[in-house]
Motif scaffolding. Structure first.
Motif, PDB file in Angstrom:
ATOM      1  N   ARG A 154       0.853  -1.187   0.000  1.00  0.00           N
ATOM      2  CA  ARG A 154       0.000   0.000   0.000  1.00  0.00           C
ATOM      3  C   ARG A 154       0.886   1.233   0.000  1.00  0.00           C
ATOM      4  O   ARG A 154       1.757   1.385   0.872  1.00  0.00           O
ATOM      5  CB  ARG A 154      -0.888  -0.003   1.253  1.00  0.00           C
ATOM      6  CG  ARG A 154      -2.295   0.511   0.998  1.00  0.00           C
ATOM      7  CD  ARG A 154      -3.046   0.729   2.295  1.00  0.00           C
ATOM      8  NE  ARG A 154      -2.296   1.595   3.195  1.00  0.00           N
ATOM      9  CZ  ARG A 154      -1.925   1.244   4.422  1.00  0.00           C
ATOM     10  NH1 ARG A 154      -2.212   0.051   4.885  1.00  0.00           N
ATOM     11  NH2 ARG A 154      -1.272   2.079   5.182  1.00  0.00           N
ATOM     12  N   PRO A 155       0.725   2.103  -0.961  1.00  0.00           N
ATOM     13  CA  PRO A 155       1.588   3.292  -1.009  1.00  0.00           C
ATOM     14  C   PRO A 155       1.298   4.259   0.132  1.00  0.00           C
ATOM     15  O   PRO A 155       0.147   4.496   0.488  1.00  0.00           O
ATOM     16  CB  PRO A 155       1.241   3.925  -2.358  1.00  0.00           C
ATOM     17  CG  PRO A 155      -0.114   3.412  -2.695  1.00  0.00           C
ATOM     18  CD  PRO A 155      -0.216   2.053  -2.091  1.00  0.00           C
ATOM     19  N   LEU A 156       2.371   4.788   0.717  1.00  0.00           N
ATOM     20  CA  LEU A 156       2.245   5.814   1.744  1.00  0.00           C
ATOM     21  C   LEU A 156       2.674   7.142   1.146  1.00  0.00           C
ATOM     22  O   LEU A 156       3.730   7.237   0.529  1.00  0.00           O
ATOM     23  CB  LEU A 156       3.148   5.504   2.949  1.00  0.00           C
ATOM     24  CG  LEU A 156       2.873   4.248   3.769  1.00  0.00           C
ATOM     25  CD1 LEU A 156       3.820   4.207   4.952  1.00  0.00           C
ATOM     26  CD2 LEU A 156       1.432   4.205   4.226  1.00  0.00           C
ATOM     27  N   SER A 157       1.880   8.151   1.367  1.00  0.00           N
ATOM     28  CA  SER A 157       2.249   9.477   0.877  1.00  0.00           C
ATOM     29  C   SER A 157       2.944  10.237   2.002  1.00  0.00           C
ATOM     30  O   SER A 157       2.302  10.754   2.910  1.00  0.00           O
ATOM     31  CB  SER A 157       0.979  10.192   0.412  1.00  0.00           C
ATOM     32  OG  SER A 157       1.152  11.574   0.519  1.00  0.00           O
ATOM     33  N   LEU A 158       4.268  10.256   1.928  1.00  0.00           N
ATOM     34  CA  LEU A 158       5.055  10.879   2.999  1.00  0.00           C
ATOM     35  C   LEU A 158       5.600  12.234   2.570  1.00  0.00           C
ATOM     36  O   LEU A 158       5.948  12.433   1.404  1.00  0.00           O
ATOM     37  CB  LEU A 158       6.231   9.968   3.378  1.00  0.00           C
ATOM     38  CG  LEU A 158       5.901   8.548   3.830  1.00  0.00           C
ATOM     39  CD1 LEU A 158       7.178   7.805   4.185  1.00  0.00           C
ATOM     40  CD2 LEU A 158       4.930   8.556   4.993  1.00  0.00           C
ATOM     41  N   THR A 159       5.678  13.135   3.511  1.00  0.00           N
ATOM     42  CA  THR A 159       6.341  14.417   3.256  1.00  0.00           C
ATOM     43  C   THR A 159       7.848  14.172   3.265  1.00  0.00           C
ATOM     44  O   THR A 159       8.308  13.140   3.753  1.00  0.00           O
ATOM     45  CB  THR A 159       5.991  15.440   4.346  1.00  0.00           C
ATOM     46  OG1 THR A 159       6.637  15.035   5.551  1.00  0.00           O
ATOM     47  CG2 THR A 159       4.499  15.517   4.553  1.00  0.00           C
ATOM     48  N   PRO A 160       8.618  15.116   2.742  1.00  0.00           N
ATOM     49  CA  PRO A 160      10.076  14.928   2.702  1.00  0.00           C
ATOM     50  C   PRO A 160      10.667  14.615   4.073  1.00  0.00           C
ATOM     51  O   PRO A 160      11.493  13.705   4.205  1.00  0.00           O
ATOM     52  CB  PRO A 160      10.585  16.281   2.198  1.00  0.00           C
ATOM     53  CG  PRO A 160       9.455  16.817   1.397  1.00  0.00           C
ATOM     54  CD  PRO A 160       8.203  16.351   2.071  1.00  0.00           C
ATOM     55  N   THR A 161      10.267  15.344   5.078  1.00  0.00           N
ATOM     56  CA  THR A 161      10.820  15.103   6.413  1.00  0.00           C
ATOM     57  C   THR A 161      10.423  13.735   6.939  1.00  0.00           C
ATOM     58  O   THR A 161      11.246  13.006   7.505  1.00  0.00           O
ATOM     59  CB  THR A 161      10.348  16.196   7.387  1.00  0.00           C
ATOM     60  OG1 THR A 161      10.612  17.468   6.810  1.00  0.00           O
ATOM     61  CG2 THR A 161      11.067  16.081   8.701  1.00  0.00           C
ATOM     62  N   HIS A 205       3.041  11.613  13.073  1.00  0.00           N
ATOM     63  CA  HIS A 205       2.426  11.632  11.741  1.00  0.00           C
ATOM     64  C   HIS A 205       2.735  10.353  10.969  1.00  0.00           C
ATOM     65  O   HIS A 205       1.879   9.806  10.273  1.00  0.00           O
ATOM     66  CB  HIS A 205       2.917  12.854  10.960  1.00  0.00           C
ATOM     67  CG  HIS A 205       2.426  14.147  11.521  1.00  0.00           C
ATOM     68  ND1 HIS A 205       3.120  15.329  11.391  1.00  0.00           N
ATOM     69  CD2 HIS A 205       1.325  14.445  12.243  1.00  0.00           C
ATOM     70  CE1 HIS A 205       2.461  16.297  12.008  1.00  0.00           C
ATOM     71  NE2 HIS A 205       1.376  15.797  12.529  1.00  0.00           N
ATOM     72  N   LEU A 206       3.982   9.926  11.108  1.00  0.00           N
ATOM     73  CA  LEU A 206       4.383   8.680  10.437  1.00  0.00           C
ATOM     74  C   LEU A 206       3.525   7.513  10.928  1.00  0.00           C
ATOM     75  O   LEU A 206       2.995   6.737  10.127  1.00  0.00           O
ATOM     76  CB  LEU A 206       5.859   8.385  10.726  1.00  0.00           C
ATOM     77  CG  LEU A 206       6.861   8.899   9.709  1.00  0.00           C
ATOM     78  CD1 LEU A 206       8.274   8.643  10.197  1.00  0.00           C
ATOM     79  CD2 LEU A 206       6.647   8.219   8.359  1.00  0.00           C
ATOM     80  N   ARG A 207       3.408   7.428  12.241  1.00  0.00           N
ATOM     81  CA  ARG A 207       2.631   6.331  12.809  1.00  0.00           C
ATOM     82  C   ARG A 207       1.196   6.396  12.303  1.00  0.00           C
ATOM     83  O   ARG A 207       0.584   5.372  11.991  1.00  0.00           O
ATOM     84  CB  ARG A 207       2.643   6.412  14.334  1.00  0.00           C
ATOM     85  CG  ARG A 207       3.895   5.816  14.945  1.00  0.00           C
ATOM     86  CD  ARG A 207       3.910   6.000  16.452  1.00  0.00           C
ATOM     87  NE  ARG A 207       4.991   5.268  17.085  1.00  0.00           N
ATOM     88  CZ  ARG A 207       5.506   5.577  18.280  1.00  0.00           C
ATOM     89  NH1 ARG A 207       5.028   6.609  18.944  1.00  0.00           N
ATOM     90  NH2 ARG A 207       6.480   4.855  18.801  1.00  0.00           N
TER      91      ARG A 207
END
Lengths: 232, 232
Positions: A154-161, A205-207
């Motif tokens: 499942r793709p995760l949309s992550l910010t650069p940080t 946020h990651l979690r």
DNA sequence: CACTGTGTTAAGAAAGTCTTAAGATTTTCA
DNA sequence: TGAAAATCTTAAGACTTTCTTAACACAGTG
């Protein structure tokens, strides 16, 4: 994994001192007391970083910095006298990556050098020395080239940080990484203080995006009083 | 069983003060106010430990440390000014075994000297000088990277302080470690007083988690009037 | 038995973490 | 370029875990 470092300062004592400290860290040092020889070196050597004094007998640090920037991308650190405050702005806009005011603690400079090298090899290098740009394990895939991330397909949309933090954790999987270490790795040269909870918020946020919880984490585990880790 | 100790500091008052305290402990002291004489001494004397100031008129502590490391294995303690915090990291990676920040309590330094000498004479025989981050013996496994601990394959969930205490005991297995020493090792350079029973409480918690008892301890044994130890 | 060192316990203090949200900053895109 | 969106940082308070303190009990020592 050493690096070639150029130091240019007409105050020989300073150049020599810096040389000692850099050699202590196993860097190859190219030392010059004037601009002409330095420019020559820039043409012929494959440098990784330059430390430039602003005032030189035959030219000035800015000119050299400009010369460097015409052809090269490696970081440049400027040395400025204490009262040359204006240099800060000028030097930085002219392409220096950092500045250090005289008098300085040699080790402070060494720390800056390390920070710049770290930053450079991480962000600007197309062919990384050691690090891979694909991490894949336990259902987690991180692609540094595309900055894409998938968790169990499942793709995760992550910010650069967020991506950087997860990358550091994944690259060090099995090992606890402290907030401070994470901060230094991700943000580069800035200083860290405990009151800074930025890392924590990003972890949160990651979690969230990974559908992970703080109490019963499947992926990013909290090691109390130490840091965070991802199991192998 | 005395030892030859080198002290190098250009601040004569400090060097002299340290000398007094070390001689009081029956150590042979070689004292110098500059790097050149010190290097000479390193060549010609059979030293057991060196205390080096970082800033010296003719050179610096790191250079001397490097010189020492070229030929010798004895421990090196660095003296650093308070604001040279960064030295901690750099100094240690350069091969120093401990660092003490100025201003310091002479007795604190003496304690560190003793600790290093003990460590050295112990490790010098069979074990490596460099600290590992994995200790494994007699059913006990301590992993500093993951901060995990297992006892006979059963994982123990330890707090940071508990982990540190057990680590120190395990690293010094076979030897009695006093409460004071434990306190210094785990809490850093803070001061210790006998009325402080913090260590004891943590030992109690450790024993509880290890299903150990104070009367018939299997792991952490009490040596009356001296301290605690774990058998080899 | 006095004395000193060690063991136990529990409660309050301290430290570390989590969550939330608002405001600042940066990036995107019309 | 300017507005909108996305992202980042900061701050405050709730919450949790861990540490320290202190009082008392117990055990070795002479």
């Amino acid at each position: 994994m050493t690096a070639n470092i150029l130091i240019v300062d007409d105050e020989q004592a300073i150049a020599d001192l810096v040389e000692v400290y850099l050699k202590n860290e196993n860097y190859n040092v190219f030392k010059f007391y004037n601009g002409k020889d330095a420019l020559n070196c820039i043409e012929n050597e494959k440098l990784d970083l330059a430390i430039l004094d602003i005032m030189l007998p035959d030219t000035d640090g800015f000119s050299i910095c400009r010369k460097i920037r015409e052809r090269h991308k490696f970081p440049v650190i400027m040395l400025t006298a204490k009262d040359e405050e204006i240099d800060k702005i000028t030097g930085l806009t002219l392409g220096a990556d950092d500045y250090v005011t005289k008098p300085f603690q040699p080790l402070e400079l060494v720390a800056r050098v390390k920070a710049q090298l770290r930053r450079f090899t991480r962000y600007n290098s197309s062919e990384p020395l050691r690090e891979e740009n694909l991490i894949e394990f336990a259902g987690l895939v991180l692609n540094k080239d595309t900055h894409e991330c998938t968790l169990n397909e499942r793709p995760l949309s992550l910010t650069p940080t967020e991506f950087s933090i997860l990358w550091v954790l994944a690259a060090n999987r099995g090992r606890v990484v402290s907030s401070e270490e994470l901060f230094r790795e991700v943000w580069g040269e800035k200083y860290y203080s405990n009151s800074n909870n930025t890392v924590m918020v990003h972890i949160r946020h990651l979690r969230e995006k990974m559908h992970d919880s703080a109490e019963h984490p499947k992926y990013i585990k909290t090691v109390w009083g130490v840091g965070y880790k991802i199991e192998k």
